[in-house]
Design a protein around this motif. Structure first.
Motif, PDB file in Angstrom:
ATOM      1  N   UNK A 313       0.830  -1.204   0.000  1.00  0.00           N
ATOM      2  CA  UNK A 313       0.000   0.000   0.000  1.00  0.00           C
ATOM      3  C   UNK A 313       0.863   1.252   0.000  1.00  0.00           C
ATOM      4  N   UNK A 314       1.985   1.209   0.698  1.00  0.00           N
ATOM      5  CA  UNK A 314       2.904   2.350   0.728  1.00  0.00           C
ATOM      6  C   UNK A 314       3.488   2.603  -0.661  1.00  0.00           C
ATOM      7  N   UNK A 315       3.935   1.548  -1.319  1.00  0.00           N
ATOM      8  CA  UNK A 315       4.503   1.699  -2.660  1.00  0.00           C
ATOM      9  C   UNK A 315       3.455   2.244  -3.621  1.00  0.00           C
ATOM     10  N   UNK A 316       2.232   1.747  -3.512  1.00  0.00           N
ATOM     11  CA  UNK A 316       1.160   2.267  -4.373  1.00  0.00           C
ATOM     12  C   UNK A 316       0.934   3.756  -4.146  1.00  0.00           C
ATOM     13  N   UNK A 317       0.962   4.180  -2.887  1.00  0.00           N
ATOM     14  CA  UNK A 317       0.760   5.600  -2.595  1.00  0.00           C
ATOM     15  C   UNK A 317       1.877   6.456  -3.169  1.00  0.00           C
ATOM     16  N   UNK A 318       3.106   5.967  -3.124  1.00  0.00           N
ATOM     17  CA  UNK A 318       4.218   6.729  -3.701  1.00  0.00           C
ATOM     18  C   UNK A 318       4.023   6.920  -5.200  1.00  0.00           C
ATOM     19  N   UNK A 319       3.613   5.868  -5.881  1.00  0.00           N
ATOM     20  CA  UNK A 319       3.384   5.994  -7.321  1.00  0.00           C
ATOM     21  C   UNK A 319       2.155   6.861  -7.589  1.00  0.00           C
ATOM     22  N   UNK A 320       1.147   6.791  -6.730  1.00  0.00           N
ATOM     23  CA  UNK A 320       0.005   7.697  -6.860  1.00  0.00           C
ATOM     24  C   UNK A 320       0.468   9.157  -6.849  1.00  0.00           C
ATOM     25  N   UNK A 321       1.408   9.470  -5.973  1.00  0.00           N
ATOM     26  CA  UNK A 321       1.900  10.843  -5.861  1.00  0.00           C
ATOM     27  C   UNK A 321       2.699  11.259  -7.091  1.00  0.00           C
ATOM     28  N   UNK A 322       3.422  10.311  -7.670  1.00  0.00           N
ATOM     29  CA  UNK A 322       4.141  10.596  -8.922  1.00  0.00           C
ATOM     30  C   UNK A 322       3.145  10.936 -10.028  1.00  0.00           C
ATOM     31  N   UNK A 323       2.125  10.112 -10.171  1.00  0.00           N
ATOM     32  CA  UNK A 323       1.119  10.340 -11.209  1.00  0.00           C
ATOM     33  C   UNK A 323       0.360  11.641 -10.947  1.00  0.00           C
ATOM     34  N   UNK A 324       0.042  11.892  -9.682  1.00  0.00           N
ATOM     35  CA  UNK A 324      -0.658  13.129  -9.310  1.00  0.00           C
ATOM     36  C   UNK A 324       0.137  14.364  -9.709  1.00  0.00           C
ATOM     37  N   UNK A 325       1.437  14.368  -9.386  1.00  0.00           N
ATOM     38  CA  UNK A 325       2.250  15.549  -9.690  1.00  0.00           C
ATOM     39  C   UNK A 325       2.401  15.736 -11.197  1.00  0.00           C
ATOM     40  N   UNK A 326       2.582  14.636 -11.910  1.00  0.00           N
ATOM     41  CA  UNK A 326       2.700  14.738 -13.365  1.00  0.00           C
ATOM     42  C   UNK A 326       1.418  15.290 -13.970  1.00  0.00           C
TER      43      UNK A 326
END
Length: 382
Positions: A313-326
């Protein structure tokens, strides 16, 4: 998938930026010299501090943990269709050094990168100092004729997956305690102590370091009570204090707190290192060695909760933040998910955020207070 349609646009690479650590005994003192450069700390004091590392064979666990996180991030990026986004790793204080990593990324074609730090909270040492290192690398590369722009993923202390990981860790640690002492266990949430002046300057308006940790503590305690039906007493405490005794640092120290709760009759405790995302030296030595010895001497049963590590879940959230910022950078209005009362952190650090109290004018990239056309790509500041 073209750069125009990729969910990672406008970024050419994702950079995992971490602290770094020695790989063997011969690296320990040079590594500590890197960490403390400019502070005038004598070599004999560094050798003394290095005993923490020598006790573990002179090798920090942080590098292997970063490699595990890189592999987990790569798998999640690929699963999201971001297999075309290069993922690279750079450190502040040891190989692979950030400047070398960014140089290699530039040679591979990157002109704008997104930086993900292995620090979840706001403070000078946890955010601004990383941004200063990014600025120093960009300036050095600009001197080589390599123009590169860097942005930074926002603070993720209240990202759903970070809270999921820490909640699961506390629940698992509670399960390690014997039935007769579990219900009354004190939850001892730990993080790295910092000077009180640094804590007061953390975030745009000050006080963010403690406030963010307290928000995580409160949310994890709430979730644990919801899952177990037991409301455990809890506190935020600190470890890894350094610096002269005359300089005030955040307290209480974890060892002092364990003594206090034991004197108050606590039957057991769970030590949960919410201030760290992996089990590096401050966890292995200060908690698993020193605090464990304190608890043993008190006869206090203690279980240590895991750090977020590579929790799915932590790794998913990190990638969520990458996609969000992009998405935000190419004109969309993404949902900015955050749990708790503090809400999502800023994407661009405001002027004066997490001030450098020693060298206030030192350049720090990824913020509104620093733009240098010589080191940024056309179209905006770093």
């Amino acid at each position: 998938m073209s750069a125009e349609t990729s969910p990672s646009a406008p970024y050419d690479a994702l950079v995992l930026l971490s602290f770094g650590g020695p790989e063997g005994p011969d690296d320990v003192v040079p590594f500590l010299e890197n960490v403390t450069r400019g502070r005038g700390i004598p070599r004999e004091r560094l050798v003394e501090v290095g005993e923490h590392y020598f006790a573990f064979g002179g090798r920090s666990p942080i590098n292997d943990q970063n490699k595990e996180l890189l592999a987990a991030l790569r798998a999640e990026l690929d699963a999201r269709g971001l297999d075309g986004l290069p993922l690279v790793w750079g450190n502040r204080n040891w190989d692979p050094y950030l400047t070398d990593t960014l140089r290699e990324a530039h040679e591979a074609g990157a002109r704008r990168v997104l930086v993900l730090t292995t620090s979840a909270y706001a403070s000078y040492s946890g955010c601004r100092q990383y941004r200063e290192d990014v600025a120093a690398s960009l300036i050095a590369l600009a001197g080589e004729g390599r123009a590169l722009r860097a942005d930074k993923v926002r603070h993720y202390f209240n990202a759903p997956g970070f809270l999921d990981a820490n909640t699961d860790a506390v629940l698992a640690a509670l399960d390690e305690l014997d039935d007769d002492v579990r219900a009354g266990a004190h939850l001892v949430f730990t993080t790295h102590s910092i000077p009180t002046g640094m804590a007061e300057a953390a975030g745009p308006g000050g006080g963010a370091y403690v406030a963010q940790h307290e928000a995580v503590r409160a949310e994890v305690v709430r979730r644990v009570a919801e899952r177990t039906g037991v409301e455990h007493p809890s506190a935020l405490v600190y470890c890894s204090r350094s610096g002269p005794p005359s300089q005030p640092w955040l307290e209480p120290d974890v060892n002092d707190h364990l003594e206090a709760v034991s004197a108050e009759g606590a039957p057991s405790a769970v030590v949960a290192p919410i201030g760290f995302i992996s089990d590096h030296m401050e966890v292995k030595y200060d908690l698993d060695t020193e605090a464990a010895e304190t608890a043993e001497g008190l006869g206090l049963p203690v279980a240590r909760a895991a750090t977020a590590g590579v929790h799915a879940a932590f790794v998913r959230s990190l990638v969520d933040l990458v996609v969000e910022r992009a998405a935000a950078e190419h004109g969309e209005a993404p949902q900015r998910v955050a749990v708790g009362p503090l809400g999502p952190s800023h994407d661009v650090c405001p002027v004066g955020c997490c001030r450098n109290l020693r060298t206030p004018d030192k350049p720090a990239a990824c913020g509104a207070d620093w733009t240098d056309p010589a080191v940024t790509a056309p179209g905006g500041g770093a």
